[in-house]
Motif scaffolding. Structure first.
Motif, PDB file in Angstrom:
ATOM      1  N   CYS A  53       0.833  -1.203   0.000  1.00  0.00           N
ATOM      2  CA  CYS A  53       0.000   0.000   0.000  1.00  0.00           C
ATOM      3  C   CYS A  53       0.869   1.255   0.000  1.00  0.00           C
ATOM      4  O   CYS A  53       1.893   1.311   0.679  1.00  0.00           O
ATOM      5  N   VAL A  54       0.426   2.256  -0.751  1.00  0.00           N
ATOM      6  CA  VAL A  54       1.167   3.507  -0.872  1.00  0.00           C
ATOM      7  C   VAL A  54       0.176   4.667  -0.870  1.00  0.00           C
ATOM      8  O   VAL A  54      -0.845   4.616  -1.547  1.00  0.00           O
ATOM      9  N   THR A  55       0.483   5.695  -0.101  1.00  0.00           N
ATOM     10  CA  THR A  55      -0.204   6.976  -0.233  1.00  0.00           C
ATOM     11  C   THR A  55       0.847   7.958  -0.717  1.00  0.00           C
ATOM     12  O   THR A  55       1.920   8.090  -0.107  1.00  0.00           O
ATOM     13  N   LEU A  56       0.581   8.621  -1.817  1.00  0.00           N
ATOM     14  CA  LEU A  56       1.558   9.524  -2.411  1.00  0.00           C
ATOM     15  C   LEU A  56       1.814  10.716  -1.485  1.00  0.00           C
ATOM     16  O   LEU A  56       0.909  11.157  -0.761  1.00  0.00           O
ATOM     17  N   PRO A  57       3.050  11.235  -1.492  1.00  0.00           N
ATOM     18  CA  PRO A  57       3.452  12.267  -0.518  1.00  0.00           C
ATOM     19  C   PRO A  57       2.514  13.462  -0.395  1.00  0.00           C
ATOM     20  O   PRO A  57       2.246  13.924   0.710  1.00  0.00           O
ATOM     21  N   ASP A  58       1.980  13.960  -1.502  1.00  0.00           N
ATOM     22  CA  ASP A  58       1.100  15.142  -1.434  1.00  0.00           C
ATOM     23  C   ASP A  58      -0.232  14.855  -0.752  1.00  0.00           C
ATOM     24  O   ASP A  58      -0.980  15.781  -0.440  1.00  0.00           O
ATOM     25  N   HIS A  59      -0.537  13.582  -0.497  1.00  0.00           N
ATOM     26  CA  HIS A  59      -1.835  13.214   0.060  1.00  0.00           C
ATOM     27  C   HIS A  59      -1.739  12.520   1.418  1.00  0.00           C
ATOM     28  O   HIS A  59      -2.741  12.014   1.921  1.00  0.00           O
ATOM     29  N   ARG A  60      -0.568  12.516   2.010  1.00  0.00           N
ATOM     30  CA  ARG A  60      -0.401  11.845   3.296  1.00  0.00           C
ATOM     31  C   ARG A  60      -1.009  12.665   4.433  1.00  0.00           C
ATOM     32  O   ARG A  60      -1.255  13.856   4.302  1.00  0.00           O
ATOM     33  N   ASN A  61      -1.249  12.005   5.556  1.00  0.00           N
ATOM     34  CA  ASN A  61      -1.794  12.623   6.773  1.00  0.00           C
ATOM     35  C   ASN A  61      -3.203  13.193   6.583  1.00  0.00           C
ATOM     36  O   ASN A  61      -3.567  14.192   7.185  1.00  0.00           O
ATOM     37  N   GLN A  62      -3.984  12.546   5.715  1.00  0.00           N
ATOM     38  CA  GLN A  62      -5.358  12.979   5.480  1.00  0.00           C
ATOM     39  C   GLN A  62      -6.359  11.852   5.723  1.00  0.00           C
ATOM     40  O   GLN A  62      -7.531  11.988   5.401  1.00  0.00           O
ATOM     41  N   GLY A  63      -5.883  10.720   6.253  1.00  0.00           N
ATOM     42  CA  GLY A  63      -6.772   9.606   6.564  1.00  0.00           C
ATOM     43  C   GLY A  63      -7.182   8.775   5.359  1.00  0.00           C
ATOM     44  O   GLY A  63      -8.138   8.009   5.429  1.00  0.00           O
ATOM     45  N   LEU A  64      -6.462   8.894   4.252  1.00  0.00           N
ATOM     46  CA  LEU A  64      -6.855   8.185   3.032  1.00  0.00           C
ATOM     47  C   LEU A  64      -6.643   6.686   3.139  1.00  0.00           C
ATOM     48  O   LEU A  64      -7.440   5.906   2.619  1.00  0.00           O
ATOM     49  N   TYR A  65      -5.580   6.279   3.795  1.00  0.00           N
ATOM     50  CA  TYR A  65      -5.306   4.849   3.959  1.00  0.00           C
ATOM     51  C   TYR A  65      -6.432   4.191   4.749  1.00  0.00           C
ATOM     52  O   TYR A  65      -6.968   3.162   4.358  1.00  0.00           O
ATOM     53  N   ARG A  66      -6.813   4.816   5.829  1.00  0.00           N
ATOM     54  CA  ARG A  66      -7.923   4.302   6.640  1.00  0.00           C
ATOM     55  C   ARG A  66      -9.219   4.272   5.819  1.00  0.00           C
ATOM     56  O   ARG A  66      -9.969   3.304   5.862  1.00  0.00           O
ATOM     57  N   LEU A  67      -9.487   5.315   5.052  1.00  0.00           N
ATOM     58  CA  LEU A  67     -10.661   5.358   4.181  1.00  0.00           C
ATOM     59  C   LEU A  67     -10.642   4.172   3.212  1.00  0.00           C
ATOM     60  O   LEU A  67     -11.642   3.464   3.062  1.00  0.00           O
ATOM     61  N   ALA A  68      -9.511   3.946   2.570  1.00  0.00           N
ATOM     62  CA  ALA A  68      -9.397   2.856   1.598  1.00  0.00           C
ATOM     63  C   ALA A  68      -9.580   1.503   2.270  1.00  0.00           C
ATOM     64  O   ALA A  68     -10.266   0.626   1.731  1.00  0.00           O
ATOM     65  N   LEU A  69      -8.972   1.315   3.443  1.00  0.00           N
ATOM     66  CA  LEU A  69      -9.122   0.042   4.152  1.00  0.00           C
ATOM     67  C   LEU A  69     -10.572  -0.183   4.566  1.00  0.00           C
ATOM     68  O   LEU A  69     -11.119  -1.269   4.376  1.00  0.00           O
ATOM     69  N   ASN A  70     -11.201   0.834   5.130  1.00  0.00           N
ATOM     70  CA  ASN A  70     -12.608   0.707   5.546  1.00  0.00           C
ATOM     71  C   ASN A  70     -13.505   0.353   4.358  1.00  0.00           C
ATOM     72  O   ASN A  70     -14.330  -0.558   4.449  1.00  0.00           O
ATOM     73  N   ASP A  71     -13.349   1.060   3.252  1.00  0.00           N
ATOM     74  CA  ASP A  71     -14.175   0.802   2.068  1.00  0.00           C
ATOM     75  C   ASP A  71     -13.898  -0.575   1.483  1.00  0.00           C
ATOM     76  O   ASP A  71     -14.819  -1.305   1.119  1.00  0.00           O
ATOM     77  N   SER A  72     -12.616  -0.931   1.382  1.00  0.00           N
ATOM     78  CA  SER A  72     -12.250  -2.228   0.806  1.00  0.00           C
ATOM     79  C   SER A  72     -12.777  -3.374   1.655  1.00  0.00           C
ATOM     80  O   SER A  72     -13.349  -4.337   1.128  1.00  0.00           O
ATOM     81  N   VAL A  73     -12.613  -3.271   2.955  1.00  0.00           N
ATOM     82  CA  VAL A  73     -13.093  -4.332   3.842  1.00  0.00           C
ATOM     83  C   VAL A  73     -14.612  -4.443   3.764  1.00  0.00           C
ATOM     84  O   VAL A  73     -15.162  -5.546   3.698  1.00  0.00           O
ATOM     85  N   ARG A  74     -15.315  -3.327   3.746  1.00  0.00           N
ATOM     86  CA  ARG A  74     -16.772  -3.357   3.631  1.00  0.00           C
ATOM     87  C   ARG A  74     -17.201  -4.067   2.346  1.00  0.00           C
ATOM     88  O   ARG A  74     -18.069  -4.942   2.364  1.00  0.00           O
ATOM     89  N   LEU A  75     -16.563  -3.746   1.231  1.00  0.00           N
ATOM     90  CA  LEU A  75     -16.908  -4.384  -0.037  1.00  0.00           C
ATOM     91  C   LEU A  75     -16.509  -5.856  -0.065  1.00  0.00           C
ATOM     92  O   LEU A  75     -17.252  -6.700  -0.560  1.00  0.00           O
ATOM     93  N   LEU A  76     -15.338  -6.183   0.469  1.00  0.00           N
ATOM     94  CA  LEU A  76     -14.897  -7.579   0.510  1.00  0.00           C
ATOM     95  C   LEU A  76     -15.821  -8.412   1.388  1.00  0.00           C
ATOM     96  O   LEU A  76     -16.164  -9.548   1.052  1.00  0.00           O
ATOM     97  N   ARG A  77     -16.230  -7.872   2.524  1.00  0.00           N
ATOM     98  CA  ARG A  77     -17.141  -8.581   3.430  1.00  0.00           C
ATOM     99  C   ARG A  77     -18.491  -8.834   2.758  1.00  0.00           C
ATOM    100  O   ARG A  77     -19.123  -9.849   2.985  1.00  0.00           O
ATOM    101  N   ALA A  78     -18.938  -7.899   1.941  1.00  0.00           N
ATOM    102  CA  ALA A  78     -20.212  -8.071   1.249  1.00  0.00           C
ATOM    103  C   ALA A  78     -20.139  -9.192   0.212  1.00  0.00           C
ATOM    104  O   ALA A  78     -21.146  -9.826  -0.091  1.00  0.00           O
ATOM    105  N   ARG A  79     -18.935  -9.456  -0.302  1.00  0.00           N
ATOM    106  CA  ARG A  79     -18.756 -10.486  -1.331  1.00  0.00           C
ATOM    107  C   ARG A  79     -18.511 -11.873  -0.751  1.00  0.00           C
ATOM    108  O   ARG A  79     -18.833 -12.866  -1.371  1.00  0.00           O
TER     109      ARG A  79
END
Length: 132
Positions: A53-79
């Motif tokens: 997993c990578v968050t590009l430098p200009d977008h770090r410290n904005q909670g994007l990794y957590r957002l991606a994990l939450n969304d991915s897990v929700r979708l994976l759990r639904a499948r």
């Protein structure tokens, strides 16, 4: 700022999550079903593994990794109901923080190197990676 998280299936077994800001990629990571390294990590053979997993430098410290994990897990759990794990370097504190905030907990540490998705160096010895 508006960010969008998307889980894309590259194949029937593997995929990638992408977080975008407009037309710009801000963060991404692999989502692997039946990943070969599961046996090295001591995880169930039917587990889903999120990693590289990578968050590009200009977008770090904005909670994007957590957002991606939450969304991915929700979708994976639904499948399906397969267990989901995340691999991270033990010194990557920002990633560990995002993983923890997404509701995951540490289950252990493995000291191994995997080369060319074929060879494993662990405990001073080389092994061939078992393919599932």
């Amino acid at each position: 700022m508006l960010f969008r998280s998307t889980l894309l299936a590259a194949t029937a077994h593997d995929g990638i999550y992408i977080v975008t800001h407009g037309s710009e990629v801000a963060s991404f990571g692999l989502v692997q079903h039946h990943a070969p390294q599961l046996s090295v990590l001591g995880l169930p053979p039917d587990a889903i593994l999120i990693g590289n997993c990578v968050t590009l430098p200009d977008h770090r410290n904005q909670g994007l990794y957590r957002l991606a994990l939450n969304d991915s897990v929700r979708l994976l759990r639904a499948r399906n109901d397969q267990p989901i794990f995340i691999e991270v370097h033990p010194e990557n504190r920002p990633s560990i923080s995002g993983i923890t905030r997404a509701g995951f907990r540490k289950i252990g540490a493995v000291h191994a190197a995997i080369w060319f998705n074929q060879f494993v160096y662990r405990q001073g010895r080389w092994h061939r990676l078992k393919k599932s």
